[in-house]
Design a protein around this motif. Structure first.
Motif, mmCIF file in Angstrom:
data_model
loop_
_atom_site.group_PDB
_atom_site.id
_atom_site.type_symbol
_atom_site.label_atom_id
_atom_site.label_comp_id
_atom_site.label_asym_id
_atom_site.label_seq_id
_atom_site.Cartn_x
_atom_site.Cartn_y
_atom_site.Cartn_z
ATOM 1 N N SER A 90 -30.083 -24.207 11.204
ATOM 2 C CA SER A 90 -31.218 -23.696 11.986
ATOM 3 C C SER A 90 -30.726 -22.773 13.109
ATOM 4 C CB SER A 90 -32.015 -24.860 12.589
ATOM 5 O OG SER A 90 -32.608 -25.643 11.576
ATOM 6 N N ALA A 91 -29.615 -23.181 13.742
ATOM 7 C CA ALA A 91 -29.052 -22.351 14.810
ATOM 8 C C ALA A 91 -28.584 -21.010 14.264
ATOM 9 C CB ALA A 91 -27.890 -23.093 15.477
ATOM 10 N N LYS A 92 -28.013 -21.028 13.067
ATOM 11 C CA LYS A 92 -27.566 -19.794 12.434
ATOM 12 C C LYS A 92 -28.763 -18.892 12.119
ATOM 13 C CE LYS A 92 -24.670 -18.173 8.605
ATOM 14 N NZ LYS A 92 -23.863 -18.589 7.429
ATOM 15 N N ALA A 93 -29.854 -19.513 11.700
ATOM 16 C CA ALA A 93 -31.069 -18.740 11.424
ATOM 17 C C ALA A 93 -31.587 -18.091 12.703
ATOM 18 C CB ALA A 93 -32.133 -19.648 10.820
ATOM 19 N N ASP A 192 -20.105 -16.358 13.671
ATOM 20 C CA ASP A 192 -18.774 -16.743 13.188
ATOM 21 C C ASP A 192 -18.445 -18.181 13.599
ATOM 22 O OD1 ASP A 192 -18.402 -14.263 12.057
ATOM 23 O OD2 ASP A 192 -17.271 -13.439 13.766
ATOM 24 N N SER A 193 -18.808 -18.539 14.832
ATOM 25 C CA SER A 193 -18.563 -19.904 15.312
ATOM 26 C C SER A 193 -19.377 -20.921 14.510
ATOM 27 C CB SER A 193 -18.929 -20.010 16.800
ATOM 28 O OG SER A 193 -18.110 -19.172 17.578
ATOM 29 N N LEU A 194 -20.609 -20.539 14.174
ATOM 30 C CA LEU A 194 -21.456 -21.433 13.375
ATOM 31 C C LEU A 194 -20.888 -21.623 11.970
ATOM 32 C CD1 LEU A 194 -24.920 -20.058 14.517
ATOM 33 C CD2 LEU A 194 -24.058 -22.365 14.959
ATOM 34 N N ASN A 195 -20.363 -20.541 11.379
ATOM 35 C CA ASN A 195 -19.742 -20.666 10.057
ATOM 36 C C ASN A 195 -18.516 -21.570 10.111
ATOM 37 O OD1 ASN A 195 -21.574 -19.006 8.716
ATOM 38 N ND2 ASN A 195 -20.445 -17.137 9.224
ATOM 39 N N THR A 196 -17.744 -21.450 11.186
ATOM 40 C CA THR A 196 -16.579 -22.331 11.366
ATOM 41 C C THR A 196 -17.028 -23.781 11.515
ATOM 42 O OG1 THR A 196 -15.327 -20.559 12.450
ATOM 43 C CG2 THR A 196 -14.587 -22.816 12.837
ATOM 44 N N ALA A 197 -18.115 -23.985 12.277
ATOM 45 C CA ALA A 197 -18.641 -25.340 12.468
ATOM 46 C C ALA A 197 -19.101 -25.948 11.146
ATOM 47 C CB ALA A 197 -19.800 -25.310 13.469
#
Length: 277
Positions: A90-93, A192-197
């Motif tokens: 959701s945060a990525k969205a 990028d940070s969200l993808n890492t998470a």
């Protein structure tokens, strides 16, 4: 008082009747308890061997309960990870919506919603414990698999992670998602940070899944072992009810015959009584 003298035939039949009654008591006790070995007096070898098997089965049963609780702790952590993954998605969205927007107002709204989602991630991590153990709050879980002393114990130690702070997921609250290159760069860094998470979450979920599988395999094995031990103990002590029932029937018949034989053996004394009468 002078002892009563019994004729040899009467004494022999009386002894046979007493022996039959004694065996009847044993058989009746086996039928009542369901066991052929009720104490060490019945069969010392079988009694103590069965007791040792039962004791080990009881010890493993206690460990089996602990394994079941460990499974629930791992499941609680897994459910927490799933919920956190949804929040990260959701945060990525929100970040992608902000990147696609040219409105400063909308971007500020998305940034605020993003920060709220990070707070919810921390809240879920704090709430993912089970009976005081929280693998998402840095706790460690030790699962013991056998009843031996500590120096010969088989166990599995599961290390937790500390996600009650999103910084441990390489995430941070945002302040500047303004329109322009700087704002776009900030949003891309956040994505990028969200993808890492997400990668971290999936890796940890896989690790907990492997641990859960190991505990469940040992749980199933321990259940089978407890059943084996209890079955072995039962075979040493339990009576065959059909066999004992047949024995009792035969003993009842023998008792009736012994009583009849005793009656016949005492007829000689009765004949003497008639002569005196």
């Amino acid at each position: 008082m002078n002892s009563v003298t019994l004729a040899a035939g009467v004494r022999a039949n009386l002894l046979a009747l007493q022996q039959t009654s004694s065996v009847q008591e044993v058989v009746q006790n086996r039928l009542a308890t369901g066991k052929k070995v009720n104490s060490a007096l019945d069969n010392p070898g079988n009694f103590f061997t069965a007791a040792a098997l039962s004791d080990r089965a009881n010890d493993l049963t206690t460990l089996l309960d602990d394994m079941g609780q460990a499974v629930q702790t791992l499941k609680a952590a897994d459910e927490g990870i799933k919920a956190i993954q949804k929040l990260v998605d959701s945060a990525k969205a929100k970040a992608n919506q902000a990147l696609a927007s040219a409105s400063t107002t909308d971007r500020n709204t998305f940034a605020s919603e993003y920060n709220n989602l990070l707070t919810q991630i921390e809240d879920i991590a704090e709430d993912s414990g089970y009976k005081g153990k929280n693998l998402l709050n840095g706790d460690e879980l030790k699962v013991i698999f056998n009843e031996r002393t500590s120096d010969a114990q088989n166990s599995l130690t599961i290390s937790g992670v500390s996600w009650t702070s999103v910084s441990n997921l390489s995430l941070a609250a945002v302040e500047d998602w303004s329109v322009g290159d700087d704002g776009d760069a900030s949003i891309n860094t956040t994505i990028d940070s969200l993808n890492t998470a997400l990668t971290t979450l999936r890796t940890q979920a896989s690790t907990f899944g492997t641990n859960l599988s190991s505990v469940q395999i040992r749980q199933d094995y321990t259940k089978a072992m407890v059943n084996t031990l209890q079955t072995g103990s039962d075979r040493l002590t339990l009576a065959d009810q059909n066999e004992e029932g047949a024995k009792l029937l035969a003993l009842n018949t023998r008792q009736q015959l012994s009583s009849t034989a005793l009656s016949f053996a005492s007829q000689a004394d009765q004949n003497v009584l008639r002569l005196l009468g």
